[in-house]
Design a protein around this motif. Structure first.
Motif, PDB file in Angstrom:
ATOM      1  N   ALA A  78       6.370  -5.740  18.140  1.00 55.39           N
ATOM      2  CA  ALA A  78       5.426  -5.834  17.019  1.00 55.39           C
ATOM      3  C   ALA A  78       5.087  -4.459  16.459  1.00 55.39           C
ATOM      4  N   ILE A  79       5.019  -3.458  17.333  1.00 53.63           N
ATOM      5  CA  ILE A  79       4.696  -2.094  16.893  1.00 53.63           C
ATOM      6  C   ILE A  79       5.897  -1.422  16.241  1.00 53.63           C
ATOM      7  N   MET A  80       7.056  -1.506  16.895  1.00 56.17           N
ATOM      8  CA  MET A  80       8.222  -0.735  16.481  1.00 56.17           C
ATOM      9  C   MET A  80       8.995  -1.339  15.311  1.00 56.17           C
ATOM     10  N   THR A  81       8.963  -2.663  15.157  1.00 53.90           N
ATOM     11  CA  THR A  81       9.783  -3.294  14.119  1.00 53.90           C
ATOM     12  C   THR A  81       9.424  -2.831  12.709  1.00 53.90           C
ATOM     13  N   PRO A  82       8.144  -2.867  12.304  1.00 55.57           N
ATOM     14  CA  PRO A  82       7.849  -2.382  10.949  1.00 55.57           C
ATOM     15  C   PRO A  82       8.147  -0.901  10.766  1.00 55.57           C
TER      16      PRO A  82
ATOM     17  N   SER B 280       0.809  -1.224   0.000  1.00 53.89           N
ATOM     18  CA  SER B 280       0.000   0.000   0.000  1.00 53.89           C
ATOM     19  C   SER B 280       0.842   1.273   0.000  1.00 53.89           C
ATOM     20  N   GLY B 281       2.138   1.142   0.250  1.00 52.59           N
ATOM     21  CA  GLY B 281       2.987   2.326   0.340  1.00 52.59           C
ATOM     22  C   GLY B 281       3.010   2.952   1.726  1.00 52.59           C
ATOM     23  N   ALA B 282       2.277   2.338   2.669  1.00 56.69           N
ATOM     24  CA  ALA B 282       2.219   2.895   4.019  1.00 56.69           C
ATOM     25  C   ALA B 282       3.575   2.814   4.712  1.00 56.69           C
ATOM     26  N   GLY B 283       4.309   1.736   4.453  1.00 53.18           N
ATOM     27  CA  GLY B 283       5.623   1.589   5.065  1.00 53.18           C
ATOM     28  C   GLY B 283       6.564   2.692   4.640  1.00 53.18           C
ATOM     29  N   GLN B 284       6.543   3.018   3.343  1.00 51.78           N
ATOM     30  CA  GLN B 284       7.383   4.097   2.839  1.00 51.78           C
ATOM     31  C   GLN B 284       6.993   5.428   3.472  1.00 51.78           C
ATOM     32  N   MET B 285       5.686   5.663   3.607  1.00 46.95           N
ATOM     33  CA  MET B 285       5.213   6.924   4.175  1.00 46.95           C
ATOM     34  C   MET B 285       5.636   7.067   5.642  1.00 46.95           C
ATOM     35  N   ILE B 286       5.513   5.969   6.403  1.00 42.80           N
ATOM     36  CA  ILE B 286       5.917   5.998   7.813  1.00 42.80           C
ATOM     37  C   ILE B 286       7.419   6.269   7.917  1.00 42.80           C
ATOM     38  N   GLY B 287       8.183   5.604   7.069  1.00 38.33           N
ATOM     39  CA  GLY B 287       9.628   5.806   7.078  1.00 38.33           C
ATOM     40  C   GLY B 287      10.005   7.244   6.758  1.00 38.33           C
TER      41      GLY B 287
ATOM     42  N   ALA C  39      10.598   0.755  12.333  1.00 35.57           N
ATOM     43  CA  ALA C  39      12.060   0.844  12.232  1.00 35.57           C
ATOM     44  C   ALA C  39      12.536   0.416  10.851  1.00 35.57           C
ATOM     45  N   ALA C  40      11.997  -0.700  10.352  1.00 31.11           N
ATOM     46  CA  ALA C  40      12.405  -1.192   9.036  1.00 31.11           C
ATOM     47  C   ALA C  40      12.007  -0.215   7.935  1.00 31.11           C
ATOM     48  N   SER C  41      10.807   0.353   8.030  1.00 31.94           N
ATOM     49  CA  SER C  41      10.342   1.318   7.036  1.00 31.94           C
ATOM     50  C   SER C  41      11.223   2.560   7.026  1.00 31.94           C
ATOM     51  N   THR C  42      11.581   3.034   8.212  1.00 36.22           N
ATOM     52  CA  THR C  42      12.450   4.207   8.314  1.00 36.22           C
ATOM     53  C   THR C  42      13.815   3.931   7.699  1.00 36.22           C
ATOM     54  N   ALA C  43      14.361   2.760   8.002  1.00 32.71           N
ATOM     55  CA  ALA C  43      15.674   2.404   7.471  1.00 32.71           C
ATOM     56  C   ALA C  43      15.657   2.325   5.944  1.00 32.71           C
ATOM     57  N   LEU C  44      14.630   1.697   5.401  1.00 25.95           N
ATOM     58  CA  LEU C  44      14.543   1.568   3.952  1.00 25.95           C
ATOM     59  C   LEU C  44      14.377   2.931   3.279  1.00 25.95           C
ATOM     60  N   ALA C  45      13.566   3.798   3.907  1.00 29.27           N
ATOM     61  CA  ALA C  45      13.333   5.126   3.335  1.00 29.27           C
ATOM     62  C   ALA C  45      14.602   5.973   3.364  1.00 29.27           C
ATOM     63  N   GLY C  46      15.462   5.729   4.341  1.00 27.99           N
ATOM     64  CA  GLY C  46      16.675   6.536   4.481  1.00 27.99           C
ATOM     65  C   GLY C  46      17.924   5.878   3.953  1.00 27.99           C
ATOM     66  N   GLY C  47      17.788   4.761   3.231  1.00 27.00           N
ATOM     67  CA  GLY C  47      18.951   4.092   2.686  1.00 27.00           C
ATOM     68  C   GLY C  47      19.820   3.445   3.744  1.00 27.00           C
ATOM     69  N   MET C  48      19.210   3.025   4.849  1.00 26.82           N
ATOM     70  CA  MET C  48      19.954   2.393   5.940  1.00 26.82           C
ATOM     71  C   MET C  48      19.779   0.878   5.886  1.00 26.82           C
TER      72      MET C  48
END
Length: 433
Positions: free
Chosen positions: A351-355, A306-313, A357-366
């Protein structure tokens, strides 16, 4: 369906999951199933994706390892350790503490938190309560050591824990499996925090107030851990199955997908040999955690599609500022996770923080693995309040401790835990590595 509508629905489902995990009015498994149902009925995920969590190799591994690891607690191994423990109970001071810490660290790798605390409370009440090393102090120290070393070695549930955490974000990194945790990542990144916190407990135990143990609570808990009598043959079967599976995890690179099949074979052996009854196996294999993992896997996939992960990141990155340093990213996620897990369940916090954290890392090239590891290790520091984990809950209730009066011990514990997690993660898993 319009992508904006999909985005809104997915974020609403994620918010519901977070609030539900926090409030704990319904079980984790029920929360996961509700999220899966809403995503499927609104068309965010198709039917095969909605049910994919139940056939996912991570879900099956978690379920089977819970059965295999749990069977160890039914053997005489715990009684043997208890017998050795009783031989050093007449000693005092540093040697007694070292022995208690050693037994706790060993048992932490073999049995769950609740089982460990239940076994150790029976040993603690035999101590002389008139000395400085009073029963309540020692029992709280056991909880602190349990928390510091939980899941550190790839043994028992410690071998399955990293793979279970993968369920919370593997839908976000489907094309990059190297970003998923392996069975040795916990040990590598967590050894420094474990050692630091153990040394702190060894020298700062007098900061724990002396209280009178709640004998009623102790008896109620102790009554739950009545292990069934097992024959020597049954115990041998358990140990053989357990050792084979542990060796398989150690050589997981060479064995590949076979490591997901061996726990299933182990469960079948345990059931066919009647070491574990079919009814007991059914209860464990269809337990709440299994439904939780299956549901969260679907939410993770929906965040990606849905693109929500990218938006959160992107949102978290804006909060961090442009080009945040590796230390800053690690520190922010460490501190936020520790604050959350102080008042919420550590399982819910992960369960709350892992997605996120992963979304933020992916959005920032981490490197998502690095940030997820920080979240997982930080969530273990659930000692300042009874709601954080089973070990804390039992230590506070049975030890009759007041969280406020314990702050002089728990606050330094959390500070040292955070600092050591940040240092260890920066050394072994740099965010931009």
């Amino acid at each position: 369906m319009n992508m904006n509508v999909q985005l809104v629905i997915t974020l609403a489902v994620l918010a519901f999951m977070a609030v539900s995990f926090m409030m704990r009015k319904i079980s984790y498994g029920m929360t996961g199933m509700i999220c899966m149902l809403v995503l499927a009925m609104t068309g965010i995920v198709d039917l095969p994706t909605a049910f994919s969590g139940f056939s996912n190799k991570t879900t099956i591994l978690v379920a089977t390892m819970m059965l295999v690891a749990g069977s160890i607690g039914k053997t005489s191994l715990v009684s043997v350790i208890r017998g050795h423990m009783s031989t050093i109970q007449k000693k005092s001071g540093l040697l007694l503490l070292l022995a208690i810490f050693g037994f706790t660290i060993l048992l932490t790798q073999l049995i769950g938190m609740t089982a460990l605390m239940s076994v150790m409370v029976m040993l603690v009440v035999t101590l002389d309560d008139t000395t400085d090393l009073s029963q309540s102090r020692v029992f709280f120290l056991i909880a602190a050591i349990n928390i510091a070393w939980f899941g550190r070695f790839p043994v028992g549930m410690g071998a399955a824990l990293p793979l279970m955490q993968n369920a919370y974000y593997e839908g976000l990194v489907e094309s990059n499996p190297e970003y998923l945790l392996t069975v040795f990542d916990y040990m590598k990144a967590g050894m420094i925090p474990s050692i630091v916190l153990t040394l702190y407990c060894l020298f700062a135990w007098k900061l724990i107030p002396k209280t009178k143990m709640d004998m009623d609570a102790m008896q109620q808990q102790g009554g739950r851990e009545q292990a069934s009598k097992m024959t020597k043959r049954q115990e041998q079967i358990i140990f053989v199955v357990f050792i084979i599976i542990m060796l398989a995890f150690i050589f997981s690179t060479q064995l590949g997908n076979l490591i997901y099949l061996l726990p299933i074979a182990g469960c079948i052996v345990l059931i066919l040999t009647k070491v574990v009854s079919q009814q007991e196996a059914s209860c464990i294999l269809a337990g709440d955690m299994v439904f939780c993992v299956a549901g969260v896997l679907v939410v993770s996939s929906a965040l990606n599609s849905s693109g929500a992960g990218q938006m959160i990141g992107d949102f978290v990155l804006r909060l961090l500022g442009s080009n945040p340093s590796s230390v800053m990213v690690i520190t922010v996620f460490c501190v936020v996770t520790v604050v959350m897990t102080t008042f919420l369940s550590n399982n819910g916090t992960v369960a709350i923080m892992t997605p996120i954290a992963a979304s933020t890392a992916l959005a920032g090239g981490m490197n998502p693995k690095a940030v997820v590891l920080v979240v997982v290790l930080s969530s273990c520091l659930a000692i300042a309040f009874p709601t954080g984990c089973a070990a804390s809950m039992m230590a506070y209730s049975i030890g009759n401790h007041n969280p406020v009066k314990l702050l002089r011990f728990t606050i330094p514990y959390l500070i040292l835990g955070c600092i050591s997690v940040i240092i260890s993660a920066s050394i072994f898993y740099p965010v931009y590595g």
